[in-house]
Scaffold this active site. Structure first.
Site, PDB file in Angstrom:
ATOM      1  N   THR A   1       0.819  -1.208   0.000  1.00  0.00           N
ATOM      2  CA  THR A   1       0.000   0.000   0.000  1.00  0.00           C
ATOM      3  C   THR A   1       0.852   1.256   0.000  1.00  0.00           C
ATOM      4  O   THR A   1       0.623   2.184  -0.771  1.00  0.00           O
ATOM      5  CB  THR A   1      -0.928   0.000   1.230  1.00  0.00           C
ATOM      6  OG1 THR A   1      -1.838  -1.097   1.129  1.00  0.00           O
ATOM      7  CG2 THR A   1      -1.725   1.290   1.323  1.00  0.00           C
ATOM      8  N   CYS A   2       1.848   1.323   0.870  1.00  0.00           N
ATOM      9  CA  CYS A   2       2.637   2.545   1.036  1.00  0.00           C
ATOM     10  C   CYS A   2       3.228   3.028  -0.278  1.00  0.00           C
ATOM     11  O   CYS A   2       3.120   4.200  -0.629  1.00  0.00           O
ATOM     12  CB  CYS A   2       3.743   2.311   2.062  1.00  0.00           C
ATOM     13  SG  CYS A   2       4.809   3.737   2.297  1.00  0.00           S
TER      14      CYS A   2
ATOM     15  N   GLY B   1     -12.341  11.369   9.138  1.00  0.00           N
ATOM     16  CA  GLY B   1     -11.684  12.272  10.066  1.00  0.00           C
ATOM     17  C   GLY B   1     -10.292  11.845  10.463  1.00  0.00           C
ATOM     18  O   GLY B   1      -9.737  12.379  11.428  1.00  0.00           O
TER      19      GLY B   1
ATOM     20  N   HIS C   1      19.481  29.735  14.427  1.00  0.00           N
ATOM     21  CA  HIS C   1      18.746  30.969  14.140  1.00  0.00           C
ATOM     22  C   HIS C   1      19.066  31.494  12.744  1.00  0.00           C
ATOM     23  O   HIS C   1      20.222  31.449  12.324  1.00  0.00           O
ATOM     24  CB  HIS C   1      19.117  32.028  15.184  1.00  0.00           C
ATOM     25  CG  HIS C   1      18.352  33.295  15.055  1.00  0.00           C
ATOM     26  ND1 HIS C   1      17.029  33.408  15.431  1.00  0.00           N
ATOM     27  CD2 HIS C   1      18.717  34.504  14.558  1.00  0.00           C
ATOM     28  CE1 HIS C   1      16.617  34.641  15.204  1.00  0.00           C
ATOM     29  NE2 HIS C   1      17.626  35.328  14.666  1.00  0.00           N
TER      30      HIS C   1
ATOM     31  N   TYR D   1      -6.109  10.425   9.213  1.00  0.00           N
ATOM     32  CA  TYR D   1      -4.974  10.891   8.407  1.00  0.00           C
ATOM     33  C   TYR D   1      -5.366  11.111   6.937  1.00  0.00           C
ATOM     34  O   TYR D   1      -5.153  12.177   6.367  1.00  0.00           O
ATOM     35  CB  TYR D   1      -3.860   9.844   8.396  1.00  0.00           C
ATOM     36  CG  TYR D   1      -3.034   9.639   9.624  1.00  0.00           C
ATOM     37  CD1 TYR D   1      -1.688   9.988   9.646  1.00  0.00           C
ATOM     38  CD2 TYR D   1      -3.557   9.039  10.761  1.00  0.00           C
ATOM     39  CE1 TYR D   1      -0.889   9.759  10.755  1.00  0.00           C
ATOM     40  CE2 TYR D   1      -2.779   8.804  11.879  1.00  0.00           C
ATOM     41  CZ  TYR D   1      -1.437   9.165  11.872  1.00  0.00           C
ATOM     42  OH  TYR D   1      -0.662   8.926  12.976  1.00  0.00           O
TER      43      TYR D   1
ATOM     44  N   LYS E   1       0.862   9.691  -2.124  1.00  0.00           N
ATOM     45  CA  LYS E   1       0.165  10.755  -1.395  1.00  0.00           C
ATOM     46  C   LYS E   1       1.093  11.930  -1.143  1.00  0.00           C
ATOM     47  O   LYS E   1       0.721  13.085  -1.355  1.00  0.00           O
ATOM     48  CB  LYS E   1      -0.355  10.207  -0.076  1.00  0.00           C
ATOM     49  CG  LYS E   1      -0.930  11.253   0.865  1.00  0.00           C
ATOM     50  CD  LYS E   1      -1.052  10.697   2.266  1.00  0.00           C
ATOM     51  CE  LYS E   1       0.306  10.432   2.875  1.00  0.00           C
ATOM     52  NZ  LYS E   1       0.219   9.802   4.211  1.00  0.00           N
TER      53      LYS E   1
END
Length: 451
Positions: free
Chosen positions: A41-42, A174, A436, A176, A50
């Protein structure tokens, strides 16, 4: 007794391939049978395609943002067919890589549906193979409720192969997948509604995270329908779909995409021929060693009903291979502090306990929160805000959970997961010098607990 193979793996998804490859590298005779998607599936209808579609959807915001930095860029149009074609090409490349990995490891790859004949026998393409151990790693399958008009629904497999982009789409669910694809469709320009039968999506995630994402999606003018369930779907003469909700409201769309959960893919697996028990939810029941009630048959991944995440299946596959064929290297999978990401727009990433879970587990906690507009947006009118949160045990100062909503949250959270796994305290976070200017430095500069 002599067997054809030491290990026979049913399913060439992430977990099955990992178990097969490493078992073979440990000297075992291994076969893998796969009838649909090499890579599972992945690779084929999940995480990988996806994420590619999420990248595509994000360009809409990037094109707009570029103007504030002096770029004169006009996005004239988006071509769905180009995205799908290029996605398919990439998946074919990955399929070939998976095949090469298996074959180069010495694994026998069988293309066909595998069915259990008995505790040590599997049938593929009308031929039977015996094995000392059989590993079931067949994963899950989309589940659509039995409502009038369900034949008009697009599920989470089919969505990757839609021939054209729907102009109007209703996403139902509702979790992922629902939240991610609502973001994808909306970002690509489809008029998108998200309907969920509960109060708020992403049940189980930290409440502040859920609420923050809700507000960000509303800023993007996505329509959110909560406490809302579909009653029926009717196809109209113009091929549009009329949706009737249980509260009597209606809406008209071109596509209804259902992401309402997945079931274990046990169809025609031959479980009636063996002593493999299922749990109350219909998943294969296993012990801590992934053994089923039939000692020679094991199961891992989504089919067992655990955390349905690719890296979890990979870890379980490795654990099985080591325990069976390299016992001195065996280590059980640690299911604590597993990071996860939701590739909505904006992204969510989290590791450890939510505030609600921590309090329910009896911890006295300090909560540190921060919400700010990312520097990248400072020259624009875009109002998206990053959200960050730390859950800290007052008694030990250990960081119990870390949560983020914002750009590249998954990339950032992977490193923080290492710190939490190592037992980092809030003092360790405070003593760490930030980089930073980055959004990530906020995690090491939050000093004041929230009320």
């Amino acid at each position: 007794m002599s067997y054809d193979f030491d290990l026979f793996v049913i399913g060439a998804g992430s977990g099955g391939v990992r178990a097969a490859r490493f078992a073979a590298s440990f000297g075992a005779r291994v076969a893998v049978a796969e009838s649909r998607y090499l890579g599972g599936t992945c690779v084929n209808v999940g995480c990988v395609p996806k994420k590619l579609m999420v990248y595509a959807a994000h360009f809409h915001d990037d094109f707009q943002l570029s103007r504030s930095f002096g770029w004169d860029v006009e996005a004239k149009s988006f071509d769905w067919s180009t995205l799908i074609r290029n996605k398919n090409t990439e998946i074919e490349r990955l399929n070939a890589i998976y095949e090469k990995l298996l074959l180069n490891s010495g694994v026998t790859l069988l293309n066909g549906h595998a069915k259990l004949i008995d505790a040590h026998t599997v049938e593929v393409n009308e031929r039977q193979y015996s094995a000392e151990h059989i590993l079931i790693a067949v994963g899950g399958w989309p589940q659509v409720p039995d409502i009038p008009g369900r034949e008009h629904v697009t599920d989470s497999n089919q969505v990757f192969f839609l021939p054209e982009q729907p102009k109007r789409v209703l996403v139902v669910g509702g979790g992922y997948i629902a939240v991610e694809f609502a973001s994808v469709f909306h970002g690509l320009g489809s008029q998108t509604q998200l309907a969920y039968r509960g109060d708020l999506f992403l049940r189980g995630f930290d409440q502040d995270v859920r609420e923050h994402l809700q507000q960000e999606l509303l800023k993007k003018d996505m329509t959110l329908r909560f406490n809302c369930d579909v009653q029926s779907i009717d196809k109209q003469a113009d091929k549009s779909l009329l949706i009737t909700f249980k509260d009597g409201q209606t809406t008209e769309v071109d596509c209804v995409f259902y992401a309402t959960g997945r079931r274990p893919m046990l169809d025609n697996l031959g479980l009636e021929n063996v002593n493999v028990k299922l749990d109350k939810q219909g998943y294969i029941a296993v012990n801590e060693l992934y053994q089923t009630s039939e000692s020679s048959i094991l199961a891992i991944g989504d089919v067992t009903g655990g955390m349905q995440l690719t890296p979890v299946a990979l870890a379980e596959g490795m654990a099985v291979a080591r325990r069976l064929f390299r016992k001195e290297e065996y280590r059980p999978v640690d299911y604590n502090l597993i990071p996860t990401a939701v590739f909505s727009l904006p992204n969510i990433a989290t590791v450890g306990l939510s505030e609600e879970q921590a309090r329910a587990d009896g911890f006295a906690v300090q909560i540190f929160k921060s919400s700010f507009r990312p520097m990248k947006l400072s020259l624009s009118e875009q109002q998206e805000r990053i959200f960050m949160k730390l859950i800290v045990d007052e008694k030990t100062d250990r960081v119990l959970g870390c949560h983020m909503v914002g750009p590249d949250a998954g990339e950032l959270m992977q490193g923080i997961a290492v710190a939490l796994k190592a037992g980092a305290t809030k003092q360790v976070f405070d003593d760490t010098i930030g980089i930073h200017p980055t959004a990530a430095e906020e995690f090491v500069t939050m000093r004041t607990p929230s009320a």
